[in-house]
Design an enzyme around this catalytic site. Structure first.
Site, mmCIF file in Angstrom:
data_model
loop_
_atom_site.group_PDB
_atom_site.id
_atom_site.type_symbol
_atom_site.label_atom_id
_atom_site.label_comp_id
_atom_site.label_asym_id
_atom_site.label_seq_id
_atom_site.Cartn_x
_atom_site.Cartn_y
_atom_site.Cartn_z
ATOM 1 N N ASP A 102 0.876 -1.162 0.000
ATOM 2 C CA ASP A 102 0.000 0.000 0.000
ATOM 3 C C ASP A 102 0.916 1.217 0.000
ATOM 4 O O ASP A 102 2.140 1.089 0.086
ATOM 5 C CB ASP A 102 -0.944 -0.041 1.194
ATOM 6 C CG ASP A 102 -0.252 0.415 2.457
ATOM 7 O OD1 ASP A 102 -0.908 0.527 3.469
ATOM 8 O OD2 ASP A 102 0.969 0.671 2.398
ATOM 9 N N SER A 103 0.364 2.410 -0.108
ATOM 10 C CA SER A 103 1.239 3.572 -0.361
ATOM 11 C C SER A 103 1.464 4.401 0.889
ATOM 12 O O SER A 103 2.002 5.495 0.835
ATOM 13 C CB SER A 103 0.586 4.467 -1.418
ATOM 14 O OG SER A 103 -0.714 4.792 -0.949
ATOM 15 N N PHE A 106 -3.131 5.392 4.162
ATOM 16 C CA PHE A 106 -4.052 5.007 5.235
ATOM 17 C C PHE A 106 -3.367 5.006 6.595
ATOM 18 O O PHE A 106 -3.883 5.520 7.569
ATOM 19 C CB PHE A 106 -4.593 3.612 4.942
ATOM 20 C CG PHE A 106 -5.633 3.150 5.912
ATOM 21 C CD1 PHE A 106 -5.348 2.178 6.859
ATOM 22 C CD2 PHE A 106 -6.916 3.701 5.891
ATOM 23 C CE1 PHE A 106 -6.310 1.749 7.757
ATOM 24 C CE2 PHE A 106 -7.886 3.279 6.784
ATOM 25 C CZ PHE A 106 -7.581 2.301 7.714
ATOM 26 N N ASP A 156 -2.818 8.344 -1.707
ATOM 27 C CA ASP A 156 -4.172 8.913 -1.639
ATOM 28 C C ASP A 156 -4.478 9.359 -0.219
ATOM 29 O O ASP A 156 -3.713 9.095 0.707
ATOM 30 C CB ASP A 156 -5.196 7.843 -2.050
ATOM 31 C CG ASP A 156 -5.279 6.737 -1.006
ATOM 32 O OD1 ASP A 156 -4.212 6.409 -0.421
ATOM 33 O OD2 ASP A 156 -6.372 6.220 -0.757
ATOM 34 N N GLN A 198 -11.900 7.302 -4.347
ATOM 35 C CA GLN A 198 -12.381 7.830 -3.085
ATOM 36 C C GLN A 198 -13.803 8.384 -3.285
ATOM 37 O O GLN A 198 -14.580 7.800 -4.019
ATOM 38 C CB GLN A 198 -11.416 8.904 -2.553
ATOM 39 C CG GLN A 198 -10.055 8.352 -2.133
ATOM 40 C CD GLN A 198 -10.110 7.459 -0.911
ATOM 41 O OE1 GLN A 198 -11.090 7.438 -0.173
ATOM 42 N NE2 GLN A 198 -9.056 6.673 -0.694
ATOM 43 N N GLY A 225 -11.487 4.351 1.135
ATOM 44 C CA GLY A 225 -12.431 5.145 1.914
ATOM 45 C C GLY A 225 -13.630 4.365 2.412
ATOM 46 O O GLY A 225 -14.648 4.927 2.802
ATOM 47 N N ASP A 275 -8.074 -7.383 1.155
ATOM 48 C CA ASP A 275 -7.061 -7.564 2.197
ATOM 49 C C ASP A 275 -7.707 -7.174 3.515
ATOM 50 O O ASP A 275 -8.608 -6.313 3.540
ATOM 51 C CB ASP A 275 -5.835 -6.671 1.958
ATOM 52 C CG ASP A 275 -6.030 -5.296 2.584
ATOM 53 O OD1 ASP A 275 -6.586 -4.416 1.905
ATOM 54 O OD2 ASP A 275 -5.672 -5.127 3.777
ATOM 55 N N CYS A 313 -12.611 -28.495 8.173
ATOM 56 C CA CYS A 313 -11.548 -27.600 7.710
ATOM 57 C C CYS A 313 -10.280 -28.403 7.408
ATOM 58 O O CYS A 313 -9.911 -29.299 8.178
ATOM 59 C CB CYS A 313 -11.252 -26.561 8.789
ATOM 60 S SG CYS A 313 -9.915 -25.433 8.368
ATOM 61 N N CYS A 315 -7.223 -27.261 7.332
ATOM 62 C CA CYS A 315 -5.986 -26.570 7.737
ATOM 63 C C CYS A 315 -5.190 -27.410 8.723
ATOM 64 O O CYS A 315 -5.699 -28.353 9.339
ATOM 65 C CB CYS A 315 -6.315 -25.209 8.354
ATOM 66 S SG CYS A 315 -6.654 -25.216 10.118
ATOM 67 N N CYS A 318 -6.765 -27.692 12.272
ATOM 68 C CA CYS A 318 -7.957 -28.553 12.396
ATOM 69 C C CYS A 318 -7.662 -30.005 12.087
ATOM 70 O O CYS A 318 -8.345 -30.913 12.573
ATOM 71 C CB CYS A 318 -9.067 -28.042 11.478
ATOM 72 S SG CYS A 318 -9.661 -26.422 11.983
ATOM 73 N N HIS A 344 -5.458 -21.247 11.033
ATOM 74 C CA HIS A 344 -6.863 -21.597 10.735
ATOM 75 C C HIS A 344 -7.600 -20.429 10.079
ATOM 76 O O HIS A 344 -8.278 -20.594 9.049
ATOM 77 C CB HIS A 344 -7.605 -22.020 12.004
ATOM 78 C CG HIS A 344 -9.091 -22.103 11.755
ATOM 79 N ND1 HIS A 344 -9.683 -23.173 11.114
ATOM 80 C CD2 HIS A 344 -10.086 -21.211 12.000
ATOM 81 C CE1 HIS A 344 -10.980 -22.942 10.985
ATOM 82 N NE2 HIS A 344 -11.253 -21.754 11.515
HETATM 83 C C1 LIG Z 1 -2.873 2.305 -0.234
HETATM 84 C C2 LIG Z 1 -3.114 3.122 0.992
HETATM 85 N N1 LIG Z 1 -4.357 3.858 0.837
HETATM 86 C C3 LIG Z 1 -5.500 3.449 1.376
HETATM 87 N N2 LIG Z 1 -5.519 2.370 2.178
HETATM 88 C C4 LIG Z 1 -6.734 2.039 2.770
HETATM 89 C C5 LIG Z 1 -6.770 0.979 3.678
HETATM 90 C C6 LIG Z 1 -7.988 0.669 4.304
HETATM 91 N N3 LIG Z 1 -8.327 -0.244 5.277
HETATM 92 C C7 LIG Z 1 -9.649 -0.037 5.531
HETATM 93 N N4 LIG Z 1 -10.381 -0.712 6.452
HETATM 94 C C8 LIG Z 1 -9.764 -1.592 7.385
HETATM 95 N N5 LIG Z 1 -10.171 0.921 4.764
HETATM 96 C C9 LIG Z 1 -9.173 1.397 4.001
HETATM 97 C C10 LIG Z 1 -9.131 2.441 3.087
HETATM 98 C C11 LIG Z 1 -7.916 2.771 2.479
HETATM 99 C C12 LIG Z 1 -7.816 3.890 1.570
HETATM 100 O O1 LIG Z 1 -8.807 4.582 1.278
HETATM 101 N N6 LIG Z 1 -6.601 4.196 1.059
HETATM 102 ZN ZN LIG Z 2 -8.947 -24.978 10.364
#
Ligand SMILES: CCNc1nc2cc3[nH]c(NC)nc3cc2c(=O)[nH]1
Ligand SMILES: [Zn+2]
Length: 378
Positions: A102-103, A106, A156, A198, A225, A275, A313, A315, A318, A344
């Site tokens: 990611d950049s 956040f 962002d 956004q 967002g 993610d 499961c 894994c 389990c 798990h």
């Molecule tokens: C790449 C970094 N930018 C960036 N990461 C995010 C990570 C998040 N993680 C969550 N909920 C756990 N919402 C998000 C929104 C953004 C977002 O709007 N921008």
């Molecule tokens: Zn499991």
């Protein structure tokens, strides 16, 4: 279903998206320098160049394809130049699958005590040593080029929730300008740069953001967002407004989501990648994810429960250990206990996305979704 030929885009090509029924759900293949991966996909979060408590070998074994790392953390410690000298993030952490970074946007807003945001970028204090730091599109892209991930994200601003319309409008317009600067700063071939949509919780701003970023022609799109405290129906409404505006032949990545019920709804709207820290984070306080909801294996109720967390499961936890044993380890603060709940939970989500993909390919996604939601929200 209709087969769907996407034009080849460099590296994060998106093709063979198979549409299912009248939902926007699709099963696709994502091309990166480290392999071709199946979507829908869940990406385990490895914030500091490790997915907490599990090894790369275990990640491979459980079917992880792409993992996520956070530029903000690695930029502050150990430094992205150091990782570049080590041969890049794949070498540094011995992971030969896909990596998405990611950049830092956040984390700056959610971790470091925020100083201020200007057109240039974001000044903040490091959550590690309190030093004054600054991130801009140029700095964030350079850091990600040093890390060498397969997919990197534009710089962002994740608009907080709730936010005034005027603030959301100005911030979204700035994020689009930052996306353009990110694009100009991105000079490393063999790496896909995704933009991030956004617009806060405002339908019109979401549409403007998506349309502006699509016209800048990125190989993939994050939807940002969201999952920032808004009610789930609001998140779904924003998806309904945004996803149809994004090119069908490119991946859509819903950032920070989430629990299985959110995943199955987002897939229905046409999301391909997810993610979330949730599975690894709740594992570390003894909560296991199951198709019927959460199971707090640390509870006294499981002291003499010699069944596995989930009998169906596949894994490692389990297949070999009981709830009683895992509860014992957690109560005794044994590290192996956290490893088993983490293994798990990651397996559960990775397997869940595999099941959704299979359902889409067999044109039975909508009934899969119905059955799952009936069982899960019980
Ligand atoms: C790449 C970094 N930018 C960036 N990461 C995010 C990570 C998040 N993680 C969550 N909920 C756990 N919402 C998000 C929104 C953004 C977002 O709007 N921008
Ligand atoms: Zn499991």
């Amino acid at each position: 279903t209709c087969a769907f030929a996407g034009q080849k885009k460099v590296l994060a090509a998106y093709e063979e998206a198979v549409k299912c029924g009248y939902s926007g759900a699709r099963a696709g293949r994502l091309h990166t320098p480290h392999g071709v991966f199946d979507t829908p996909m869940f990406m385990p979060v490895g914030t500091q160049a490790t997915v907490k408590a599990v090894s790369p070998r275990e990640l491979k074994e459980m079917g992880a394809q792409i993992i996520l790392s956070n530029t903000y953390h690695l930029y502050l410690r150990p430094g992205t130049e150091l990782v570049a000298e080590a041969g890049g993030l794949h070498r540094f952490m011995d992971w030969d699958g896909g990596i998405l970074t990611d950049s830092g946007g956040f984390q700056v807003f959610s971790l470091g005590p925020l100083r201020k945001i200007t057109e240039e970028g974001a000044a903040f204090r490091s959550h590690i040593d309190g030093s004054t730091q600054f991130l801009s599109p140029e700095i964030a892209i350079k850091a990600q080029m040093n890390l060498g991930a397969d997919i990197i994200m534009a710089f962002d601003e994740c608009i907080p929730y709730p936010a005034e319309y005027q603030y959301a409008k100005l911030s979204t317009e700035r994020t689009t300008r930052w996306a353009e600067r990110s694009q100009k700063a991105h000079t490393r071939s063999g790496q896909a740069l995704f933009a991030i949509v956004q617009g806060g919780m405002y339908q019109d701003l979401r549409r403007v953001s998506a349309n502006d970023l699509v016209s800048l022609d990125f190989p993939g799109y994050g939807i940002g967002g969201l999952s920032v405290g808004e009610p789930k129906p609001v998140m779904y409404e924003m998806l309904e407004q945004t996803v149809p505006l994004l090119p069908e032949n490119k991946p859509r990545y819903l950032m920070g989501v989430g629990t299985p019920d959110c995943l199955v709804e987002a897939v229905r709207y046409g999301i391909d990648m997810f993610d979330c820290v949730f599975p690894t984070r709740v594992a570390r306080n003894g909560t296991a994810m199951t198709k019927s909801g959460r199971l707090v294996v640390k509870n006294a109720a499981y002291a003499k429960d010699f069944l596995p967390i989930d009998e169906n499961c596949g894994c490692y936890a389990c297949q070999n250990f009981s709830r009683a044993y895992i509860r014992h380890l957690l109560k005794a603060d044994e590290i192996f206990g956290l490893r088993l709940t983490t293994i798990h939970n990651l397996y559960f989500l990775l397997d869940f996305t595999k099941k959704m993909r299979q359902a889409i390919l067999e044109d039975r996604f909508l009934s899969f979704r119905e059955e799952f939601l009936a069982q899960y929200c019980k």
